[in-house]
Design a protein around this motif. Structure first.
Motif, PDB file in Angstrom:
ATOM      1  N   THR A  57      51.311  34.646  24.541  1.00  0.00           N
ATOM      2  CA  THR A  57      50.613  33.672  23.706  1.00  0.00           C
ATOM      3  C   THR A  57      51.547  33.227  22.583  1.00  0.00           C
ATOM      4  N   PRO A  58      51.254  32.061  21.960  1.00  0.00           N
ATOM      5  CA  PRO A  58      52.171  31.530  20.935  1.00  0.00           C
ATOM      6  C   PRO A  58      52.374  32.479  19.748  1.00  0.00           C
ATOM      7  N   ASP A  59      51.441  33.440  19.531  1.00  0.00           N
ATOM      8  CA  ASP A  59      51.606  34.374  18.413  1.00  0.00           C
ATOM      9  C   ASP A  59      52.653  35.444  18.699  1.00  0.00           C
ATOM     10  N   GLY A  60      53.291  35.377  19.881  1.00  0.00           N
ATOM     11  CA  GLY A  60      54.352  36.324  20.200  1.00  0.00           C
ATOM     12  C   GLY A  60      53.896  37.510  21.023  1.00  0.00           C
ATOM     13  N   ARG A  61      52.609  37.666  21.152  1.00  0.00           N
ATOM     14  CA  ARG A  61      52.111  38.783  21.942  1.00  0.00           C
ATOM     15  C   ARG A  61      52.350  38.536  23.430  1.00  0.00           C
ATOM     16  N   VAL A  62      52.650  39.611  24.137  1.00  0.00           N
ATOM     17  CA  VAL A  62      52.834  39.515  25.588  1.00  0.00           C
ATOM     18  C   VAL A  62      51.682  40.270  26.233  1.00  0.00           C
ATOM     19  N   TRP A  63      51.112  39.679  27.251  1.00  0.00           N
ATOM     20  CA  TRP A  63      49.958  40.255  27.931  1.00  0.00           C
ATOM     21  C   TRP A  63      50.354  40.594  29.352  1.00  0.00           C
ATOM     22  N   ALA A  64      49.982  41.772  29.782  1.00  0.00           N
ATOM     23  CA  ALA A  64      50.279  42.186  31.145  1.00  0.00           C
ATOM     24  C   ALA A  64      48.992  42.635  31.809  1.00  0.00           C
ATOM     25  N   GLY A  65      48.739  42.056  32.965  1.00  0.00           N
ATOM     26  CA  GLY A  65      47.547  42.450  33.708  1.00  0.00           C
ATOM     27  C   GLY A  65      47.966  43.195  34.946  1.00  0.00           C
ATOM     28  N   GLY A  66      47.301  44.304  35.184  1.00  0.00           N
ATOM     29  CA  GLY A  66      47.684  45.105  36.345  1.00  0.00           C
ATOM     30  C   GLY A  66      46.488  45.677  37.034  1.00  0.00           C
ATOM     31  N   SER A  67      46.792  46.578  37.962  1.00  0.00           N
ATOM     32  CA  SER A  67      45.690  47.168  38.728  1.00  0.00           C
ATOM     33  C   SER A  67      44.805  48.028  37.836  1.00  0.00           C
ATOM     34  N   ARG A  68      45.338  48.415  36.651  1.00  0.00           N
ATOM     35  CA  ARG A  68      44.499  49.215  35.762  1.00  0.00           C
ATOM     36  C   ARG A  68      44.224  48.485  34.446  1.00  0.00           C
ATOM     37  N   GLY A  69      43.908  47.232  34.532  1.00  0.00           N
ATOM     38  CA  GLY A  69      43.417  46.502  33.377  1.00  0.00           C
ATOM     39  C   GLY A  69      44.473  45.700  32.637  1.00  0.00           C
ATOM     40  N   LEU A  70      44.027  45.132  31.498  1.00  0.00           N
ATOM     41  CA  LEU A  70      44.883  44.269  30.686  1.00  0.00           C
ATOM     42  C   LEU A  70      45.515  45.085  29.563  1.00  0.00           C
ATOM     43  N   HIS A  71      46.826  44.829  29.351  1.00  0.00           N
ATOM     44  CA  HIS A  71      47.550  45.523  28.277  1.00  0.00           C
ATOM     45  C   HIS A  71      48.247  44.469  27.435  1.00  0.00           C
ATOM     46  N   VAL A  72      48.417  44.800  26.147  1.00  0.00           N
ATOM     47  CA  VAL A  72      49.011  43.813  25.256  1.00  0.00           C
ATOM     48  C   VAL A  72      50.186  44.435  24.495  1.00  0.00           C
ATOM     49  N   PHE A  73      51.216  43.604  24.294  1.00  0.00           N
ATOM     50  CA  PHE A  73      52.402  44.022  23.562  1.00  0.00           C
ATOM     51  C   PHE A  73      52.452  43.237  22.259  1.00  0.00           C
ATOM     52  N   ASP A  74      52.492  43.999  21.157  1.00  0.00           N
ATOM     53  CA  ASP A  74      52.543  43.346  19.855  1.00  0.00           C
ATOM     54  C   ASP A  74      53.941  43.520  19.291  1.00  0.00           C
ATOM     55  N   PRO A  75      54.765  42.462  19.205  1.00  0.00           N
ATOM     56  CA  PRO A  75      56.159  42.616  18.753  1.00  0.00           C
ATOM     57  C   PRO A  75      56.247  43.108  17.306  1.00  0.00           C
ATOM     58  N   LEU A  76      55.234  42.817  16.481  1.00  0.00           N
ATOM     59  CA  LEU A  76      55.271  43.242  15.080  1.00  0.00           C
ATOM     60  C   LEU A  76      55.215  44.765  14.975  1.00  0.00           C
ATOM     61  N   ARG A  77      54.465  45.380  15.855  1.00  0.00           N
ATOM     62  CA  ARG A  77      54.354  46.839  15.844  1.00  0.00           C
ATOM     63  C   ARG A  77      55.693  47.468  16.169  1.00  0.00           C
ATOM     64  N   LEU A  78      56.370  46.819  17.131  1.00  0.00           N
ATOM     65  CA  LEU A  78      57.661  47.358  17.521  1.00  0.00           C
ATOM     66  C   LEU A  78      58.632  47.195  16.354  1.00  0.00           C
TER      67      LEU A  78
END
Lengths: 867, 118
Positions: free
Chosen positions: A349-370
């Motif tokens: 998404t434009p806010d920089g977050r990356v979203w990954a969908g897999g066989s076990r649900g949706l996961h989100v990556f927050d670059p600010l946390r990193l």
């Protein structure tokens, strides 16, 4: 810890290799359009009518000649011409269209001409021979040079010396074909005697199919990228098709092509190991990532320029997870990501977050946390990644398998799931679209933005839906007969759809939405609507070139510039109770590519005012009321004038009467003259009696007029009624004695009333006087006073002639006389009745002819503390 | 000395007839047909009794009654009128009696002597 160490090892163990081989050419293959079932359309209305011949009018209408007359199909509607308005219901031999756009129809009876909506008979009495007797198979040469021959349930095409026979069982089309025509729009119309009319859409402008291909992406430098079923990458550009197989430096199993920050990237697997590749202008640079997973199946570009890859098929000892490239490689293991399993989709998404969908649900990556973790703790283990990635667990629907991710131009994230519908995240809240909110199925296979509206492809070929702001609308009627795997719109605006047939064959279908909006026309428009305000409108839309069939157009209407109604296929609407006045109705059509008619059909109409709100009616009513007021005023005034007249006249009459009576009295008393003879004295007494009678009459008239004018004032005092009755009885005893009548009084203990004593005595005098007057000599008059509950009742009974039942009401009316020779003018009882009623009492009579009468009146008894 | 009666009525026949009758009772009668005449007489000489009609050509008998009650407190007044509804008003304003027209000669005698010789 050991696992993270392994991950690091894996990252640095990436093997790079390059091929700079020359690319090969690629020859794309198309399925035969005749064999694509969705290109066929049947017209059930023509089934069983014995279709013999077809023609296309200059206006695009399709004419069908059958065993039972001629029919015309235009704009989604069939028109049957009967005996009355056409060549009748007999067999049609032939239909021909003349250059002047007239249509000629040949029947047994002759030739008919249809021009400007009128039929005329051309040749009378010349029976034409039926060309269908012994006619051979129909032949047609289309504009592309193909010769088509209709057969018994089959169609033969001759192209460039080759011959292909199509058995039309998939349509289904059985029995002999009798006619074939090519329409102006490039489609083929076929006439089957048994099955009716069929249309075969041979055009490729709207739909085109490529076999063995999977459309992957459209890169910004122009080309379209495909994957082939035999594990190669194909590039299509104006110059032609180029294939990159293993021989051309491609990995052996490419899975996805995406556009990275500096060129096109490929991910997939090479020799059983996850691999990525980059297009370096002339050659592919492939990198293997051993110890990660079997393959990298999806990828996305994040706003910071990093490219993310998702892995699938992590074997034993392989950490799986995600791979990020941003000048250097970074691996996030499945554990760090939070247990995502096989990754199916990636989006950012434009806010920089990356979203990954897999066989076990949706996961989100927050670059600010990193970033925060980095600045806080310098050079620690890769465990920091675990904080940046987390599962989106607050929504239950997002914990199951995710199949598709899409970010709209507005920045909304859409998530497609295998069994929980589609979810939209606008940055703050989640909205769920599933069968409960209007989605036909909860299984979503892909999501994309098409012409700025969101489209969703449902699993198992359940359809492609488009959101129009108010709901979901089915779109793109291509029957894939296959599982759909991907949807995107390329930079030229074409929509690409990938499918895999049941036999496992790949197909890429290109759908070209048109940009021409439909036209809307009102067919029923009332100019003047009755005061009830109920009116119906009907309309019809027409898409240029019929690219959207009439029956698939949708319409929206509004009244007086209000809210447009949701688009629906209904072609009419009934408005109820529109208020009176001038209104504007508008309706607009929308085709299946969401082109909305920019010039809606506008209709101004008037709801007529109801009768009682028309100006002439209001004026009439006003005049009527005014007239009535004037009339009532006049009546009241006249009544008052009459009363005043009676009053004045009565007073004026009294003055001379007084003088007369005074003079007579003076004479009788010998005042101012000598003595009178007995006869003179008798005459004068008679004159005096008559004068007194006249006085009583005048007084009665005055009383009545005053009562009717409401001017009679009662001087109420409290007095014993019995006493009054006794006084009146005693006062009348001399009169009774004169006639030899027995006048008796029966009284109860004192009954007190609050009334005008003089007036009550007037009533008593009247009733008793009447009784004495009508009772013959030697009769009996009985007076009684009783108290019944809270009412005092006075009864006066006589032994007179009685009153006939039909006279018993009338005697209480004024100027009513029982006998002509009565001594009054018939006002006594009327006055008595009014006086009693003014005291809230009532008067009535019981009488029997020949036996006598009994008059009663009542008065309310006064409440007294003491007797 | 005979008692003086002032008879006020707009009808000369009544003045004549009633005057004649009163005189036979031994009363001295002075007749006036107008309110103005009535006031003039009252200024001149106060009688022992006033027989007063209500409707007069130039005024209202009830007003004369009110005037008498103010200026000649003890002077008895007997109203004679054909307006029967005026009886209550007359008595309220201080009249000693009310004779409704037309009246009998004996009623007049009774009323007059009830006032003059109580």
């Amino acid at each position: 810890m050991t696992r993270f160490t392994f991950a690091f090892f894996a990252l640095f163990a990436v093997q790079g290799f390059c091929f700079s081989a020359f690319a090969g050419s690629y020859a794309p293959s198309h399925p035969d359009p005749v064999e694509e079932p969705w290109r066929w359309r049947a017209f059930p209305e023509t089934r069983g009518i014995g279709v013999r011949c077809i023609a296309e009018g200059k206006d695009g209408a399709i004419w069908v000649g059958a065993d039972t007359g001629v029919r015309r199909y235009s704009e989604g509607e069939w028109r049957v011409y009967t005996q009355k308005d056409g060549p009748g219901a007999g067999p049609i031999h032939r239909i021909r269209v003349a250059p002047d756009s007239a249509v000629y129809v040949t029947t047994q009876e002759g030739v008919w001409r249809f021009h400007r909506w009128e039929w005329t008979r051309q040749q009378e009495g010349v029976p034409a021979s039926d060309p269908f007797q012994g006619q051979g198979a129909p032949r047609l040469q289309t504009r592309d040079g193909t010769v088509w021959i209709g057969g018994e349930g089959c169609l033969t095409a001759l192209r460039g010396g080759t011959r292909k026979v199509y058995s039309l069982t998939h349509v289904p089309l059985f029995g002999p074909l009798l006619d074939l025509i090519e329409a102006q729009d490039g489609s083929l119309y076929l006439a089957s005697r048994e099955e009716g009319l069929f249309r075969l859409d041979l055009t490729e402008a709207r739909y085109k199919t490529w076999e063995n291909l999977h459309a992957a992406c459209s890169s910004s430098d122009g080309p379209l990228w495909f994957l082939t079923q035999d594990s190669a990458v194909v590039r299509q550009e104006a110059a032609g098709w180029t294939r990159y197989g293993v021989g051309e430096g491609m990995m052996d199993s490419p899975a996805q092509v995406v556009e990275g920050p500096d060129g096109v990237c490929v991910c997939g697997s090479h020799r059983g190991v996850a691999a990525t590749g980059r297009w370096r202008g002339k050659r592919w640079e492939i990198q293997r990532h051993p110890g990660l997973a079997r393959s990298l199946c999806c990828a996305c570009l994040a706003p910071d320029g990093s490219v993310w890859f998702g892995s699938e098929g992590a074997g034993k000892g392989e950490p799986g997870g995600l791979l990020r490239f941003n000048r250097e490689w970074r691996h996030f293991t499945d554990e760090e990501v939070g247990g995502i399993g096989d990754v199916a989709a990636l989006a950012s998404t434009p806010d920089g977050r990356v979203w990954a969908g897999g066989s076990r649900g949706l996961h989100v990556f927050d670059p600010l946390r990193l970033a925060g973790a980095r600045s806080g703790q310098a050079s620690t283990s890769s465990g920091q990644g675990g904080r940046a990635w987390r599962p989106v667990a607050q929504i239950e629907e997002l914990t199951g398998p995710v199949t598709a991710l899409h970010v709209t131009p507005d920045g909304d994230l859409w998530v497609g799931t295998r069994s929980a519908g589609a979810l939209r995240f606008d940055g703050r809240t989640w909205a769920i679209h599933n069968t409960r909110t209007g989605l036909p199925s909860n299984g979503v296979s892909c999501i994309a933005t098409v012409d700025s509206s969101l489209s969703v492809v449902l699993d198992h070929n359940r359809g492609i839906l488009r959101q129009d702001g108010q709901g979901w609308v089915r779109t793109m009627d291509a029957d894939l007969s296959a599982e759909t795997e991907g949807l995107f719109q390329d930079r030229q605006g074409a929509v690409w759809l990938n499918g895999v047939s049941r036999e496992g064959q790949w197909k890429a279908i290109r759908y070209q939405p048109d940009r021409d909006p439909p036209e809307t026309t009102l067919t029923l428009k009332p100019d003047r609507v009755a005061p009830s305000g109920n009116a119906a409108w009907e309309w019809i839309g027409k898409d240029p070139h019929h690219s959207t069939p009439q029956e698939e157009l949708q319409y929206s209407h509004r009244l007086n510039g209000g809210e447009w109604s949701p688009f629906a296929s209904q072609r009419g609407y009934l408005f109820l109770s529109i208020p009176q006045g001038t209104h504007t109705f508008e309706v607009r059509a929308r085709d299946r590519d969401f082109n909305v008619d920019p010039t809606p059909a506008v209709h101004r109409f008037v709801v007529e005012p109801s009768l009682w709100s028309t100006s002439w009616w209001i004026w009439m009513g006003a005049f009527l009321i005014l007239g009535m007021v004037v009339l009532v005023k006049q009546i009241i005034q006249r009544d008052r004038q009459l009363s005043e007249f009676v009053s004045v006249v009565s007073h004026d009459m009294k003055t001379p009467l007084t003088a007369i009576l005074v003079y007579i009295d003076n004479l009788l008393d010998g005042i101012g003259g000598g003595t009178l003879t007995e006869k003179q004295a008798r005459t004068l007494r008679r004159a005096r009696d008559n004068g007194e009678r006249l006085t009583r009459m005048i007084n009665d008239l005055l009383d009545l007029s005053r009562m009717e004018a409401g001017k009679l004032r009662l001087h109420r005092t409290s007095f014993p009624l019995t006493e009054s009755v006794r006084e009146v009885v005693e006062g009348l005893q001399p009169v009774a004695g004169e006639k030899g009548i027995d006048l008796t009084l029966t009284e109860e203990a004192d009954v007190y009333v609050r009334a005008d004593r003089d007036r009550i005595e007037q009533v008593l005098t009247n009733l008793m006087g009447n009784a004495l007057k009508f009772t013959p000599q030697g009769g009996r008059v009985q007076v009684e006073v009783r108290q019944i509950d809270r009412t005092a009742r006075v009864g006066v009974s006589d032994t007179g002639p009685g009153i006939h039942p039909n006279q018993q009401e009338a005697i209480f009316q004024r100027f009513h006389q029982v006998k002509k020779e009565d001594m009054g003018i018939g006002l006594g009882l009327a006055i008595s009745k009014k006086l009693v009623e003014l005291h809230r009492g009532r008067v009535w009579v019981q009488s029997q002819v020949g036996k006598g009468s009994k008059f009663f009146f009542t008065l309310p008894v006064e409440k007294r503390g003491k007797g | 000395m005979s008692k003086k009666v002032l008879l006020v009525d707009d009808d000369p026949n009544i003045l004549e007839g009633v005057g004649d009758r009163l005189r036979t009772y031994g009363l001295e009668v002075r007749c006036e047909a107008t309110a103005a005449g009535c006031y003039a007489t009252l200024r001149e000489e106060v009688p022992d009794l006033v027989l007063l009609d209500i409707r007069l050509p130039d005024g209202d008998g009830l007003d004369i009654l009110s005037h008498i009650r103010v200026h000649h407190l003890a002077l008895p007044v007997l109203m004679i009128s054909s307006i029967r509804g005026a009886e209550q008003e007359s008595l309220k304003r201080g009249a000693q009696g009310f004779l409704a027209k037309p009246f009998k000669g004996e009623d007049l005698k009774k009323a007059v002597f009830q006032v003059l010789e109580p």
